[in-house]
Design a protein around this motif. Sequence first.
Motif, PDB file in Angstrom:
ATOM      1  N   GLN A   1      -3.522  -3.724 -16.263  1.00  0.00           N
ATOM      2  CA  GLN A   1      -3.906  -2.386 -16.715  1.00  0.00           C
ATOM      3  C   GLN A   1      -4.964  -1.772 -15.805  1.00  0.00           C
ATOM      4  N   GLU A   2      -5.973  -2.552 -15.442  1.00  0.00           N
ATOM      5  CA  GLU A   2      -7.037  -2.057 -14.565  1.00  0.00           C
ATOM      6  C   GLU A   2      -6.491  -1.680 -13.192  1.00  0.00           C
ATOM      7  N   ALA A   3      -5.626  -2.518 -12.646  1.00  0.00           N
ATOM      8  CA  ALA A   3      -5.045  -2.249 -11.331  1.00  0.00           C
ATOM      9  C   ALA A   3      -4.222  -0.965 -11.364  1.00  0.00           C
ATOM     10  N   TYR A   4      -3.453  -0.785 -12.404  1.00  0.00           N
ATOM     11  CA  TYR A   4      -2.638   0.420 -12.529  1.00  0.00           C
ATOM     12  C   TYR A   4      -3.520   1.668 -12.625  1.00  0.00           C
ATOM     13  N   LYS A   5      -4.566   1.600 -13.431  1.00  0.00           N
ATOM     14  CA  LYS A   5      -5.485   2.743 -13.561  1.00  0.00           C
ATOM     15  C   LYS A   5      -6.085   3.122 -12.216  1.00  0.00           C
ATOM     16  N   MET A   6      -6.397   2.130 -11.397  1.00  0.00           N
ATOM     17  CA  MET A   6      -6.986   2.399 -10.086  1.00  0.00           C
ATOM     18  C   MET A   6      -5.986   3.079  -9.157  1.00  0.00           C
ATOM     19  N   LEU A   7      -4.742   2.643  -9.190  1.00  0.00           N
ATOM     20  CA  LEU A   7      -3.759   3.137  -8.235  1.00  0.00           C
ATOM     21  C   LEU A   7      -3.058   4.420  -8.675  1.00  0.00           C
ATOM     22  N   VAL A   8      -2.994   4.678  -9.947  1.00  0.00           N
ATOM     23  CA  VAL A   8      -2.299   5.874 -10.426  1.00  0.00           C
ATOM     24  C   VAL A   8      -3.133   7.133 -10.175  1.00  0.00           C
TER      25      VAL A   8
ATOM     26  N   GLU B   1      -8.916   7.916  -6.724  1.00  0.00           N
ATOM     27  CA  GLU B   1      -9.341   6.512  -6.806  1.00  0.00           C
ATOM     28  C   GLU B   1      -8.563   5.657  -5.802  1.00  0.00           C
ATOM     29  N   ARG B   2      -7.263   5.895  -5.740  1.00  0.00           N
ATOM     30  CA  ARG B   2      -6.416   5.127  -4.811  1.00  0.00           C
ATOM     31  C   ARG B   2      -6.836   5.372  -3.361  1.00  0.00           C
ATOM     32  N   SER B   3      -7.175   6.602  -3.051  1.00  0.00           N
ATOM     33  CA  SER B   3      -7.621   6.928  -1.698  1.00  0.00           C
ATOM     34  C   SER B   3      -8.909   6.185  -1.351  1.00  0.00           C
ATOM     35  N   LYS B   4      -9.835   6.122  -2.280  1.00  0.00           N
ATOM     36  CA  LYS B   4     -11.094   5.396  -2.059  1.00  0.00           C
ATOM     37  C   LYS B   4     -10.821   3.906  -1.851  1.00  0.00           C
ATOM     38  N   ILE B   5      -9.939   3.362  -2.664  1.00  0.00           N
ATOM     39  CA  ILE B   5      -9.596   1.942  -2.546  1.00  0.00           C
ATOM     40  C   ILE B   5      -8.934   1.667  -1.198  1.00  0.00           C
ATOM     41  N   ASP B   6      -8.015   2.528  -0.806  1.00  0.00           N
ATOM     42  CA  ASP B   6      -7.349   2.360   0.487  1.00  0.00           C
ATOM     43  C   ASP B   6      -8.346   2.421   1.632  1.00  0.00           C
ATOM     44  N   ASP B   7      -9.340   3.315   1.522  1.00  0.00           N
ATOM     45  CA  ASP B   7     -10.375   3.398   2.554  1.00  0.00           C
ATOM     46  C   ASP B   7     -11.134   2.084   2.676  1.00  0.00           C
ATOM     47  N   VAL B   8     -11.449   1.490   1.552  1.00  0.00           N
ATOM     48  CA  VAL B   8     -12.195   0.230   1.561  1.00  0.00           C
ATOM     49  C   VAL B   8     -11.334  -0.921   2.081  1.00  0.00           C
TER      50      VAL B   8
ATOM     51  N   GLN C   1       0.823  -1.206   0.000  1.00  0.00           N
ATOM     52  CA  GLN C   1       0.000   0.000   0.000  1.00  0.00           C
ATOM     53  C   GLN C   1       0.863   1.264   0.000  1.00  0.00           C
ATOM     54  N   SER C   2       2.040   1.191   0.531  1.00  0.00           N
ATOM     55  CA  SER C   2       2.905   2.369   0.653  1.00  0.00           C
ATOM     56  C   SER C   2       3.763   2.623  -0.591  1.00  0.00           C
ATOM     57  N   VAL C   3       3.469   1.971  -1.682  1.00  0.00           N
ATOM     58  CA  VAL C   3       4.269   2.106  -2.894  1.00  0.00           C
ATOM     59  C   VAL C   3       4.254   3.559  -3.404  1.00  0.00           C
ATOM     60  N   SER C   4       5.402   4.008  -3.876  1.00  0.00           N
ATOM     61  CA  SER C   4       5.501   5.354  -4.448  1.00  0.00           C
ATOM     62  C   SER C   4       5.000   5.339  -5.885  1.00  0.00           C
ATOM     63  N   LYS C   5       4.728   6.530  -6.421  1.00  0.00           N
ATOM     64  CA  LYS C   5       4.274   6.617  -7.811  1.00  0.00           C
ATOM     65  C   LYS C   5       5.330   6.095  -8.773  1.00  0.00           C
ATOM     66  N   VAL C   6       6.581   6.368  -8.479  1.00  0.00           N
ATOM     67  CA  VAL C   6       7.677   5.908  -9.340  1.00  0.00           C
ATOM     68  C   VAL C   6       7.743   4.386  -9.343  1.00  0.00           C
TER      69      VAL C   6
END
Length: 92
Positions: free
Chosen positions: A53-60, A64-71, A19-24
Motif C-alpha cells: 500500500q505504501e509503495a503504491y501511494k508513493m508511485l501513483v 512523489e514519484r518524480s522525487k523518488i525517481d530523482d533520489v 521505473q518505466s511502468v505505466s499507470k495502468v
Amino acid sequence: MKKKSPSQTNPYFVLNLSQSVSKVDLKNQYIKLTKKYHPDIDPSNSEKFREIQEAYKMLVDVTERSKIDDVLYKDNSKTSYQNISKIHNYVL
C-alpha cells in the motif's frame, strides 16, 4: 521501530516493477499483489500488505514519484544500494 532494508524502501522493488511502468500497469500490479497478500486471507501478510500500500501511494502520485525517481535514479545508471538507502530518509 524496526529499520527497513533498502530493498523494502524502494517502491519499485516492493511492487516488482521497473521505473518505466505505466499507470495502468502500476494499478494492475497493485491490485494483483493486494489480493495475494491481503491480511484477511492470511493474517501473517499484514506487514507485506502495508508495504504494498505504501509503495503504491508513493508511485501513483506523479509529484512523489518524480522525487523518488530523482533520489533513486538521478545518476541515470542502475540503482545502487547507496541510492536505494537514500530514499529511506526521504520516505520515512
